[in-house]
Scaffold this motif. Structure first.
Motif, mmCIF file in Angstrom:
data_model
loop_
_atom_site.group_PDB
_atom_site.id
_atom_site.type_symbol
_atom_site.label_atom_id
_atom_site.label_comp_id
_atom_site.label_asym_id
_atom_site.label_seq_id
_atom_site.Cartn_x
_atom_site.Cartn_y
_atom_site.Cartn_z
ATOM 1 N N GLY A 1 75.165 41.528 27.645
ATOM 2 C CA GLY A 1 74.529 42.684 28.254
ATOM 3 C C GLY A 1 73.071 42.546 28.678
ATOM 4 O O GLY A 1 72.812 41.385 28.833
ATOM 5 N N ILE A 2 72.488 43.415 29.872
ATOM 6 C CA ILE A 2 71.037 43.402 30.294
ATOM 7 C C ILE A 2 70.862 44.397 30.177
ATOM 8 O O ILE A 2 71.072 45.519 30.013
ATOM 9 C CB ILE A 2 70.873 42.799 31.748
ATOM 10 C CG1 ILE A 2 71.355 43.597 32.804
ATOM 11 C CG2 ILE A 2 71.513 41.451 32.222
ATOM 12 C CD1 ILE A 2 71.364 43.494 34.375
ATOM 13 N N THR A 3 69.111 44.746 29.699
ATOM 14 C CA THR A 3 68.539 45.984 29.672
ATOM 15 C C THR A 3 67.128 45.467 30.334
ATOM 16 O O THR A 3 66.474 44.780 30.057
ATOM 17 C CB THR A 3 68.426 45.863 28.117
ATOM 18 O OG1 THR A 3 67.994 47.608 28.162
ATOM 19 C CG2 THR A 3 67.974 45.240 27.577
ATOM 20 N N LYS A 4 66.520 46.997 30.679
ATOM 21 C CA LYS A 4 65.604 46.881 31.150
ATOM 22 C C LYS A 4 64.267 47.680 30.112
ATOM 23 O O LYS A 4 63.541 47.883 29.854
ATOM 24 C CB LYS A 4 65.455 48.005 32.645
ATOM 25 C CG LYS A 4 63.253 48.067 33.173
ATOM 26 C CD LYS A 4 63.700 48.651 34.372
ATOM 27 C CE LYS A 4 62.572 48.325 34.977
ATOM 28 N NZ LYS A 4 62.566 49.147 36.095
ATOM 29 N N ARG A 5 65.092 48.461 28.998
ATOM 30 C CA ARG A 5 63.840 49.203 28.028
ATOM 31 C C ARG A 5 63.996 47.540 26.498
ATOM 32 O O ARG A 5 65.095 47.281 26.816
ATOM 33 C CB ARG A 5 65.578 49.789 27.354
ATOM 34 C CG ARG A 5 65.324 51.123 29.180
ATOM 35 C CD ARG A 5 66.687 52.206 27.854
ATOM 36 N NE ARG A 5 68.266 52.382 28.152
ATOM 37 C CZ ARG A 5 68.660 52.192 27.139
ATOM 38 N NH1 ARG A 5 67.668 53.842 26.069
ATOM 39 N NH2 ARG A 5 69.817 52.484 27.069
ATOM 40 N N ASP A 6 63.577 48.118 26.052
ATOM 41 C CA ASP A 6 63.908 47.640 24.425
ATOM 42 C C ASP A 6 64.490 47.294 24.502
ATOM 43 O O ASP A 6 65.593 48.201 24.162
ATOM 44 C CB ASP A 6 62.645 48.365 23.594
ATOM 45 C CG ASP A 6 62.464 47.389 22.389
ATOM 46 O OD1 ASP A 6 63.408 47.031 21.939
ATOM 47 O OD2 ASP A 6 61.466 47.463 21.845
ATOM 48 N N PRO A 7 65.232 46.035 24.016
ATOM 49 C CA PRO A 7 66.226 45.215 23.552
ATOM 50 C C PRO A 7 67.149 46.125 22.425
ATOM 51 O O PRO A 7 68.120 46.419 21.998
ATOM 52 C CB PRO A 7 66.659 44.158 23.410
ATOM 53 C CG PRO A 7 64.834 43.244 23.745
ATOM 54 C CD PRO A 7 64.222 44.774 24.343
ATOM 55 N N GLN A 8 66.213 46.428 21.154
ATOM 56 C CA GLN A 8 66.463 46.925 19.623
ATOM 57 C C GLN A 8 67.200 48.072 19.966
ATOM 58 O O GLN A 8 67.654 48.639 19.438
ATOM 59 C CB GLN A 8 65.767 46.893 18.778
ATOM 60 C CG GLN A 8 65.558 46.985 17.381
ATOM 61 C CD GLN A 8 66.980 46.452 16.902
ATOM 62 O OE1 GLN A 8 66.774 45.149 17.224
ATOM 63 N NE2 GLN A 8 68.024 46.900 16.798
ATOM 64 N N ASN B 1 58.752 35.401 34.318
ATOM 65 C CA ASN B 1 58.102 35.974 34.477
ATOM 66 C C ASN B 1 57.597 37.220 35.892
ATOM 67 O O ASN B 1 57.018 37.164 36.964
ATOM 68 C CB ASN B 1 56.357 35.801 34.507
ATOM 69 C CG ASN B 1 56.864 34.646 33.570
ATOM 70 O OD1 ASN B 1 56.438 34.890 32.226
ATOM 71 N ND2 ASN B 1 56.418 33.039 33.631
ATOM 72 N N GLY B 2 59.462 37.695 36.350
ATOM 73 C CA GLY B 2 59.074 38.215 36.910
ATOM 74 C C GLY B 2 59.357 39.348 37.000
ATOM 75 O O GLY B 2 60.009 40.773 37.862
ATOM 76 N N GLY B 3 59.648 40.371 35.951
ATOM 77 C CA GLY B 3 60.394 41.586 35.417
ATOM 78 C C GLY B 3 60.137 41.908 34.166
ATOM 79 O O GLY B 3 59.813 40.915 32.918
ATOM 80 N N ASN B 4 60.619 43.044 33.883
ATOM 81 C CA ASN B 4 60.744 43.184 32.279
ATOM 82 C C ASN B 4 62.396 43.626 31.955
ATOM 83 O O ASN B 4 62.729 43.980 30.710
ATOM 84 C CB ASN B 4 60.189 44.615 32.122
ATOM 85 C CG ASN B 4 60.380 45.287 33.043
ATOM 86 O OD1 ASN B 4 61.331 45.394 33.306
ATOM 87 N ND2 ASN B 4 60.209 46.976 32.576
ATOM 88 N N LEU C 1 62.933 39.023 32.171
ATOM 89 C CA LEU C 1 63.446 38.316 34.025
ATOM 90 C C LEU C 1 63.567 39.613 34.465
ATOM 91 O O LEU C 1 63.171 41.106 34.775
ATOM 92 C CB LEU C 1 64.694 37.502 33.259
ATOM 93 C CG LEU C 1 64.891 37.240 33.103
ATOM 94 C CD1 LEU C 1 66.348 37.006 32.566
ATOM 95 C CD2 LEU C 1 64.245 36.008 32.870
ATOM 96 N N SER C 2 63.372 39.078 36.349
ATOM 97 C CA SER C 2 63.697 39.872 37.473
ATOM 98 C C SER C 2 64.982 40.610 36.675
ATOM 99 O O SER C 2 65.777 39.761 36.141
ATOM 100 C CB SER C 2 63.396 39.251 38.760
ATOM 101 O OG SER C 2 64.278 38.227 38.497
ATOM 102 N N LYS C 3 65.244 41.715 37.972
ATOM 103 C CA LYS C 3 66.246 42.910 37.977
ATOM 104 C C LYS C 3 67.200 41.766 38.467
ATOM 105 O O LYS C 3 68.586 41.278 37.598
ATOM 106 C CB LYS C 3 66.315 43.365 38.572
ATOM 107 C CG LYS C 3 68.161 44.005 37.951
ATOM 108 C CD LYS C 3 68.033 45.972 39.064
ATOM 109 C CE LYS C 3 69.304 46.312 38.785
ATOM 110 N NZ LYS C 3 69.558 47.840 39.622
#
Length: 97
Positions: A25-32, A4-7, A57-59
């Motif tokens: 991998g990680i992404t800040k955008r919509d995973p799709q 709950n610390g980020g997107n 998640l947070s970064k």
């Protein structure tokens, strides 16, 4: 399992033939959106089936998750080229080799 610390989200790409995880991998955008970019990438990652693992998640926590998965599947077995977190910092984040 979100912090709950980020997107940020952590995702993995699975080989459709062997069922093996071949990319993390990680992404800040919509995973799709990110999955679609991989599918159009003209790289070995284009043939994978992508699935989200955890979101919200947070970064920093996304990188910790990613590194733990890289260690679990072993970097040499993945299309990933580098660690998400340098090994010298693993003790700081309780990351197991």
């Amino acid at each position: 399992m979100a912090d709950n610390g980020g997107n940020y989200s952590v995702c993995q790409g699975v080989d459709p033939v062997t069922g093996e995880v071949k990319y993390v991998g990680i992404t800040k955008r919509d995973p799709q959106v990110r999955f679609n970019e991989h599918l159009r990438s003209n790289s070995p990652r284009a043939d994978l089936i992508y699935e989200p693992i955890v979101g919200g998640l947070s970064k920093t926590n996304a990188h910790i998750w990613e590194q733990n998965l890289i260690n679990q599947y072993e970097l040499d077995n993945l299309y990933n080229q580098i660690n998400s977190i340098a090994p010298k910092y693993w003790p700081r984040y309780n990351i197991e080799p």
